[in-house]
Scaffold this active site. Structure first.
Site, mmCIF file in Angstrom:
data_model
loop_
_atom_site.group_PDB
_atom_site.id
_atom_site.type_symbol
_atom_site.label_atom_id
_atom_site.label_comp_id
_atom_site.label_asym_id
_atom_site.label_seq_id
_atom_site.Cartn_x
_atom_site.Cartn_y
_atom_site.Cartn_z
ATOM 1 N N LYS A 69 0.825 -1.214 0.000
ATOM 2 C CA LYS A 69 0.000 0.000 0.000
ATOM 3 C C LYS A 69 0.860 1.265 0.000
ATOM 4 C CE LYS A 69 -2.698 0.621 3.605
ATOM 5 N NZ LYS A 69 -2.273 -0.610 4.210
ATOM 6 N N LYS A 109 7.621 -6.294 11.146
ATOM 7 C CA LYS A 109 6.805 -5.713 10.089
ATOM 8 C C LYS A 109 7.644 -4.984 9.047
ATOM 9 C CE LYS A 109 3.015 -2.452 9.280
ATOM 10 N NZ LYS A 109 3.762 -1.532 8.438
ATOM 11 N N ALA A 167 -3.613 1.471 13.445
ATOM 12 C CA ALA A 167 -4.782 1.377 12.568
ATOM 13 C C ALA A 167 -5.873 0.493 13.151
ATOM 14 C CB ALA A 167 -4.362 0.846 11.206
ATOM 15 N N TRP A 226 7.209 -0.688 -8.086
ATOM 16 C CA TRP A 226 8.270 -1.220 -7.244
ATOM 17 C C TRP A 226 9.553 -1.385 -8.066
ATOM 18 C CZ3 TRP A 226 11.700 -5.220 -6.934
ATOM 19 C CH2 TRP A 226 12.307 -5.429 -5.697
#
Length: 554
Positions: free
Chosen positions: A71, A105, A273, A409
């Site tokens: 994202k 993460k 979040a 990317w």
């Protein structure tokens, strides 16, 4: 193949004054932190009041999977692509927390050729905003215990102090502990614990505040404890709001950096979040909108959590009206939703993609409830086949949505130009923007509305104590939006229930009042506010090489 950090280190950043000049910000209106990052002064921001605003584009995603969706990478790639096709665009994203960076993460700067730099600084201490938030939060905690120690004039019940301490690191040993041991000189013993800084209400407040005055007023409203007869005790009662605002004065100013392609990016704030709204600051978004044709921002987790909270909490509070929404999906993630094991994702399986498509289509349906047009970004991986991507394109087209394969990317902005053109075409159409529920809907009905219309639950369950608590808050706080805290991996409360489940039950086990931030949190299941480190934390791989350069970060 180069790592993210190697790509970032090979970039040629421009002096931050040049990036500021792109936004018509003068050298005297930035507060440089070295040559490649700066804060934008509050006086300059105040002078933008009343200026026309550009178009706001939200980037969200399908439910996250271990396969990854990308994202933030898509947000950055789209921002670069918009600039490539002649639109003055600024990226607005959240800051990274040290806890996930040293856990598992990873960072929050994008990846590959679609990154924000300086990547190392952003993923470490950056400009010190999180440290300021940690200090302000813990000052309030210290003032609570100090008040109790020196006579407790407010009659605070030590057993009903709700304000825990925070630190910006994963540490499971601090989740539950006893404070004040060692005799009267060390305070009053009570049970408490630590949360991670991004779960602090102070973080949520900073990201929703309009200016310093609003910040202090919100801090003053924080409810930290109850008296022995049940009355709420606020930060204002403890005379803490002024000192906390002083600690946060500089942190409230947005951070200006740049993408690998030297386009402007504002990186500011980073609330969780799940327990909070998961968006960058209102101040950064509004500032960017007044300086750009397009602003590309993101919301945490999948659209059922992130986009819903972006719309119903952030946009409601700030009066924002997004012009378009980009829904990020990957072939790999849809195959996982279709039942393919992670180890087998590299093998073409069009049927599995089709089995996973209900998750994508459910998110499209939900996003359309709010009004802005939706564009699907298929974040390309080298293992994806044309047939797999075409299955997504066809399914989106069948419901009137454009889906675009993106290669940002690997190629940077050039790989997302088709996406940028689709977003511009969508954003420049006339569309309505609707909130999911009105302010005056009762709190319990707001919970039910989110659970039934967004999660497609059959009904919502809650203990009588939860319903009584909401009823008690209704008179004073019934106008507030609801922030749902549940697993990000599923529309349901079961993280293993993938796809687009219907008819399930959402259990509400607890509700919390974030009176300063301005929302009520409804907690479904176990929500972790102090993560632990994995068996092999990322910290094991991070260090300095012989030249003093960071290695192993990403």
């Amino acid at each position: 193949m180069l790592t993210d950090i190697e790509i970032a280190r090979a970039a040629t950043p421009r002096n931050i004054a040049e990036i500021a000049a792109r936004l018509d910000i003068g050298a005297g209106d930035i507060l440089p932190y070295g040559h490649d990052k700066a804060k934008i002064s509050r006086d300059f921001i105040a002078g933008l009041d009343g200026a026309p605003e550009g178009r706001l584009v939200l980037v969200t995603a399908i439910n996250p999977t271990p396969a990854g969706e990308g994202k933030t990478t898509t947000t950055v790639g789209l921002g670069d692509a918009l600039n490539r096709i002649g639109k003055a665009a600024t990226v607005c994203i959240r800051e990274a927390s040290l806890g996930p960076n040293f856990g598992m993460k990873g960072g929050a700067a994008g990846g590959g050729r679609a990154q924000v730099i300086p990547m190392e600084d952003m993923n470490l201490h950056f400009t010190g905003d999180f440290h300021a938030i940690t200090s302000a939060h813990n000052l309030l905690a210290a003032l609570i215990d100090n008040h109790i120690h020196w006579g407790n004039a407010l009659d605070i019940d030590p057993g009903r102090v709700a304000w825990r301490r925070v630190m910006d690191m994963n540490d499971r040993a601090l989740r539950s502990l006893v404070l004040g041991l060692g005799g009267p000189a060390n305070g009053t013993p009570r049970e408490s614990g630590f949360d991670i800084t991004v779960a602090s209400e102070v973080m949520a407040i900073l990201c929703l505040a309009n200016d310093l005055n609003d910040l202090q007023e919100r801090l003053a409203r924080i409810i930290v404890a109850r008296t022995r007869d049940g009355r709420p005790v606020t930060a204002r009662d403890l005379k803490a709001d002024g000192a906390m605002t002083v600690l946060l004065r500089d942190a409230l100013q947005p951070n200006l950096v740049q993408t690998l392609e030297n386009n402007p990016a504002l990186v500011h704030g980073g609330p969780f979040a799940n327990i909070a709204h998961g968006c960058n600051s209102v101040i950064a978004t509004r500032t960017a909108l007044r300086l750009s044709d397009y602003v590309v921002t993101e919301a945490g987790f999948g659209a059922d959590l992130g986009a819903q909270k972006f719309f119903d909490i952030k946009c409601r509070a700030a009066g924002l009206r997004p012009a378009a929404v980009v829904l990020v999906a990957t072939v790999r993630a849809l195959k996982m939703n279709g039942g393919v094991a992670r180890a087998d994702l590299g093998t073409e399986d069009v049927a599995a993609v089709r089995r996973g498509l209900p998750n994508l289509l459910r998110h499209i349906e939900n996003l359309r409830l709010y009004g802005p047009p939706v564009v699907v970004a298929i974040n390309h991986f080298s293992s994806d086949s044309k047939a797999e991507a075409q299955a997504i394109i066809d399914a989106a087209a069948a419901v009137g949505v454009t889906a675009v394969v993106c290669r940002h990317w690997a190629e940077g902005g050039a790989g997302a130009e088709d996406l940028a053109r689709a977003v511009v075409a969508a954003a420049e159409t006339q569309s309505d923007f609707n909130l999911l529920y009105p302010d005056d809907l009762p709190l319990w009905e707001k919970v039910e509305t989110i659970c039934t219309r967004i999660y497609r639950a059959d009904h919502v369950e809650a203990l009588p104590a939860v319903r009584r608590q909401l009823d008690e808050w209704q008179a004073a706080f019934g106008h507030l939006p609801v922030c749902m805290a549940k697993t990000q991996y599923s529309f349901s409360s079961d993280p293993k229930l993938l796809g687009a489940p219907e008819g399930h039950v959402i259990p509400i086990r607890e509700v919390r009042l974030s009176a300063g931030a301005g929302f009520v949190v409804a907690i479904c299941g176990d929500i972790m506010t102090m993560p632990g480190l994995p068996r092999e934390p990322a910290a094991d791989r991070i260090g300095l090489d012989a030249a003093g350069e960071v290695v192993g970060l990403f």
